[in-house]
Design a protein around this motif. Sequence first.
Motif, PDB file in Angstrom:
ATOM      1  N   VAL A   1      -5.488 -11.924   3.984  1.00 50.53           N
ATOM      2  CA  VAL A   1      -5.720 -10.711   3.192  1.00 50.53           C
ATOM      3  C   VAL A   1      -5.442  -9.478   4.060  1.00 50.53           C
ATOM      4  N   TYR A   2      -4.690  -8.556   3.505  1.00 50.97           N
ATOM      5  CA  TYR A   2      -4.415  -7.292   4.203  1.00 50.97           C
ATOM      6  C   TYR A   2      -5.159  -6.173   3.481  1.00 50.97           C
ATOM      7  N   LEU A   3      -5.847  -5.348   4.246  1.00 48.16           N
ATOM      8  CA  LEU A   3      -6.591  -4.214   3.667  1.00 48.16           C
ATOM      9  C   LEU A   3      -6.195  -2.954   4.420  1.00 48.16           C
ATOM     10  N   PRO A   4      -6.401  -1.803   3.812  1.00 44.80           N
ATOM     11  CA  PRO A   4      -6.222  -0.575   4.590  1.00 44.80           C
ATOM     12  C   PRO A   4      -7.172  -0.605   5.792  1.00 44.80           C
ATOM     13  N   LEU A   5      -6.693  -0.081   6.915  1.00 43.79           N
ATOM     14  CA  LEU A   5      -7.437  -0.177   8.170  1.00 43.79           C
ATOM     15  C   LEU A   5      -8.889   0.293   8.053  1.00 43.79           C
ATOM     16  N   LYS A   6      -9.096   1.423   7.369  1.00 44.56           N
ATOM     17  CA  LYS A   6     -10.464   1.983   7.288  1.00 44.56           C
ATOM     18  C   LYS A   6     -11.411   1.041   6.570  1.00 44.56           C
ATOM     19  N   GLN A   7     -10.884   0.410   5.505  1.00 48.44           N
ATOM     20  CA  GLN A   7     -11.693  -0.546   4.757  1.00 48.44           C
ATOM     21  C   GLN A   7     -12.099  -1.704   5.661  1.00 48.44           C
ATOM     22  N   ALA A   8     -11.109  -2.225   6.418  1.00 49.55           N
ATOM     23  CA  ALA A   8     -11.392  -3.347   7.305  1.00 49.55           C
ATOM     24  C   ALA A   8     -12.409  -2.945   8.363  1.00 49.55           C
ATOM     25  N   GLN A   9     -12.262  -1.706   8.849  1.00 47.44           N
ATOM     26  CA  GLN A   9     -13.186  -1.247   9.885  1.00 47.44           C
ATOM     27  C   GLN A   9     -14.607  -1.180   9.362  1.00 47.44           C
ATOM     28  N   SER A  10     -14.770  -0.721   8.126  1.00 47.90           N
ATOM     29  CA  SER A  10     -16.152  -0.645   7.642  1.00 47.90           C
ATOM     30  C   SER A  10     -16.705  -2.024   7.303  1.00 47.90           C
ATOM     31  N   LEU A  11     -15.817  -2.934   6.836  1.00 50.12           N
ATOM     32  CA  LEU A  11     -16.286  -4.300   6.574  1.00 50.12           C
ATOM     33  C   LEU A  11     -16.737  -4.970   7.867  1.00 50.12           C
ATOM     34  N   GLY A  12     -15.959  -4.764   8.912  1.00 50.78           N
ATOM     35  CA  GLY A  12     -16.238  -5.437  10.175  1.00 50.78           C
ATOM     36  C   GLY A  12     -17.222  -4.676  11.041  1.00 50.78           C
TER      37      GLY A  12
ATOM     38  N   PHE B   1       0.837  -1.203   0.000  1.00 50.03           N
ATOM     39  CA  PHE B   1       0.000   0.000   0.000  1.00 50.03           C
ATOM     40  C   PHE B   1       0.869   1.249   0.000  1.00 50.03           C
ATOM     41  N   THR B   2       0.377   2.280  -0.648  1.00 48.06           N
ATOM     42  CA  THR B   2       1.057   3.572  -0.517  1.00 48.06           C
ATOM     43  C   THR B   2       0.453   4.269   0.695  1.00 48.06           C
ATOM     44  N   PRO B   3       1.197   5.196   1.302  1.00 47.50           N
ATOM     45  CA  PRO B   3       0.666   5.895   2.488  1.00 47.50           C
ATOM     46  C   PRO B   3      -0.637   6.641   2.195  1.00 47.50           C
ATOM     47  N   ALA B   4      -0.890   6.913   0.938  1.00 48.21           N
ATOM     48  CA  ALA B   4      -2.104   7.643   0.582  1.00 48.21           C
ATOM     49  C   ALA B   4      -3.338   6.749   0.522  1.00 48.21           C
ATOM     50  N   GLN B   5      -3.113   5.445   0.451  1.00 52.18           N
ATOM     51  CA  GLN B   5      -4.257   4.531   0.262  1.00 52.18           C
ATOM     52  C   GLN B   5      -4.942   4.185   1.575  1.00 52.18           C
ATOM     53  N   THR B   6      -5.184   5.195   2.397  1.00 56.41           N
ATOM     54  CA  THR B   6      -5.755   4.922   3.709  1.00 56.41           C
ATOM     55  C   THR B   6      -7.149   4.310   3.623  1.00 56.41           C
ATOM     56  N   ASP B   7      -7.874   4.641   2.559  1.00 57.56           N
ATOM     57  CA  ASP B   7      -9.229   4.090   2.456  1.00 57.56           C
ATOM     58  C   ASP B   7      -9.490   3.547   1.059  1.00 57.56           C
ATOM     59  N   ALA B   8      -8.394   3.063   0.419  1.00 63.45           N
ATOM     60  CA  ALA B   8      -8.542   2.578  -0.949  1.00 63.45           C
ATOM     61  C   ALA B   8      -9.031   1.139  -0.958  1.00 63.45           C
ATOM     62  N   LYS B   9      -9.685   0.782  -2.040  1.00 63.92           N
ATOM     63  CA  LYS B   9     -10.215  -0.589  -2.126  1.00 63.92           C
ATOM     64  C   LYS B   9      -9.166  -1.489  -2.785  1.00 63.92           C
ATOM     65  N   VAL B  10      -8.043  -1.613  -2.088  1.00 65.69           N
ATOM     66  CA  VAL B  10      -6.933  -2.426  -2.577  1.00 65.69           C
ATOM     67  C   VAL B  10      -6.551  -3.426  -1.489  1.00 65.69           C
ATOM     68  N   ALA B  11      -5.888  -4.491  -1.901  1.00 67.17           N
ATOM     69  CA  ALA B  11      -5.532  -5.537  -0.939  1.00 67.17           C
ATOM     70  C   ALA B  11      -4.158  -6.110  -1.232  1.00 67.17           C
ATOM     71  N   VAL B  12      -3.470  -6.482  -0.163  1.00 67.13           N
ATOM     72  CA  VAL B  12      -2.252  -7.289  -0.301  1.00 67.13           C
ATOM     73  C   VAL B  12      -2.653  -8.675   0.181  1.00 67.13           C
ATOM     74  N   VAL B  13      -2.298  -9.683  -0.609  1.00 67.97           N
ATOM     75  CA  VAL B  13      -2.747 -11.038  -0.299  1.00 67.97           C
ATOM     76  C   VAL B  13      -1.536 -11.918  -0.008  1.00 67.97           C
TER      77      VAL B  13
END
Lengths: 154, 454
Positions: B252-263, B200-212
């Motif tokens: 799966v790794y997601l930006p924190l904000k994305q994970a927070q909204s999913l969960g 992730f780039t530092p800017a992708q705080t709420d991007a819909k991207v994943a590291v697997v």
Amino acid sequence: MYRLTVVTKRYTRGKETVDALRGIDLTIADGDQLVIQGPTGGGKSTLLQMIGGLDRPSSGSVELDGVDLATTGEARLTRLRAEKIGIIFQSFNLIPTLTAQENVETALVPLGVKPAERRERAAKTLRSVGLGERLTHVPSEMSGGQQLGVPPGP
Amino acid sequence: MFGIYLKRELSRRKKTALVVAMGLALGIALVITVNSVSAGMTQAQDKVLKSLYGLGTDMTVTKARSAPTAGSSQGPRFQFDAKSSSKTSQSSDRVMTQGGQALKSSLVQRVAAQQGVASAVGALSLNVTKVDGSFTQGKAQSSGSGGQQGGPGAGGGGQPQVQGGGASFNVNSYSVAGVDVTKQDLGPLATMKITSGRTFTPAQTDAKVAVVAKSYAKEKKYKVGSTFKISGTTYAVTGIATPDSGESTTDVYLPLKQAQSLGDAEDEVTTIYVEAADSKQIAAVKKRIQANVSGTTVTTSSDLAATVSGSLSTASDLATGVGTWLSVAVLAAAFLVAALLTSAAVSRRVREFGTLKALGWPSRRVTRQVVGESVVNGLIGGGLGIALGLAAACTVTAVSPKLTAQLGSTGGAMGGGPGGGPGQQSAKNTLEIALSAPVSPTTIALAVGLRSVA
Ligand SMILES: Nc1ncnc2c1ncn2[C@@H]1O[C@H](COP(=O)(O)OP(=O)(O)O)[C@@H](O)[C@H]1O
Ligand SMILES: [Mg+2]
């Protein structure tokens, strides 16, 4: 020459004491041949140990060419044994793992004789007693009589 | 004469020499083997801990455990869209925070502010349970309350619920970690190496991207650029990562904000990763955090090490316990045998030594001869022992027996909480580790040294 004066040897085993030698006076001139005879337990071996410098008397002196074996230091005694005294033991006492030649060489080692000369002299000695064929044999490969011929060295 | 005599003694008494040398060899070999295997165990345990903690993570802060409430023990519920005539397959994702116990995000700052804390970062661990269902004949009943729990697609709300009927389900679950993309050197991603794509780039705080994780990507055939859905949200894979050691505990790794909204965990984290300013102050920092930030459990790596169980821990206990005793016993036995044989040899040879002394050999020459024999014997035995020990250690490394380690299986801070539901069945805290037996010069020195002291 040997001069023994009032040599005594007392063995103590626990409370028991055995006086093996009681005041022996004895002079042996160079070139003399002496036979000591006596009953078993009479002290013959003990006397030979005193003369051979293998053990020290309880009292008295054992002079060899003016040096008292009873009181001289261990290092000097060792050197005297190497240089002046030859012993044939009752049992053959050869080094079982060494060959006849090497056994004879052991007597020359403390005299500082160089290895090549040592080998040569040992071989010559063994040939002179008729053991020329046995140089590389170990004691267990020789007869009792043959083994007796090995130890006196040069 | 020294050399000849020595050679003759050793070669004419081969059996005795061999027994002494073998005893010695066995002792030394065992010490080397046990030592290197337990070093391997320690390394393996380190690997386990490192793969669970980020490098540089000295402790984690989690919510203090509390008694399960009635509501939290209920199992997951899935809702499906079941049209009466449908033969189509449908799927539903159930997303839960791991352990069901979360901390407020604001606590990250409070932990970071504690004296002795160099850095603190929050992460949210989620478990996603995916159920694919194929219905042949759904018996539907009208219900107005559907769609509440994140059913199939936000748009599918208010549909009839399935009450039974012929249905085949396929359940699988995987783990998701929400990471702070601005501080990736601490936290779940810190121990991962990107092998393809990028992180992730530092800017992708709420991007819909994943590291697997590579293992999961392989299973799912994901590549950089692939997309997948979690609860209807589509994520693009930007990178594939492998753990520095061991196996990945997160899929799966997601930006924190994305994970927070999913969960459904806005402003919440499950774990705060802490790096202490001074590694010697870890215990003190732990105390401080626990005292100043109430309702938290602080787990240091040594706490975690105590919870390691499974075959690794058993083998490790075995190596350090039984192995040590075994090698000490063998060493002692070898020493005893050598001592007995030597003393037997000496008493057998008193006559021989007496003869030599009578011939005028000084005592030190006789002593030198005897010592020389045992030194050469020792060298042969020692050399053989080192060779044997190295061979054993190499064999262990070559075979690399697989050991498993379970962490926190008795309900430690890292485990799932009570009523965590399907989140626990994925056994994410079980790791498989290959054992190696590294040999260090000190190990050999120790073995040989021990032996020569004996
Ligand atoms: N080392 C010893 N300790 C105790 N008594 C000994 C020892 N050597 C010899 N004796 C005793 O000294 C006496 C003389 O022994 P020894 O000189 O061997 O006699 P021989 O050689 O004439 O048979 C014997 O009574 C023997 O038991
Ligand atoms: Mg006698």
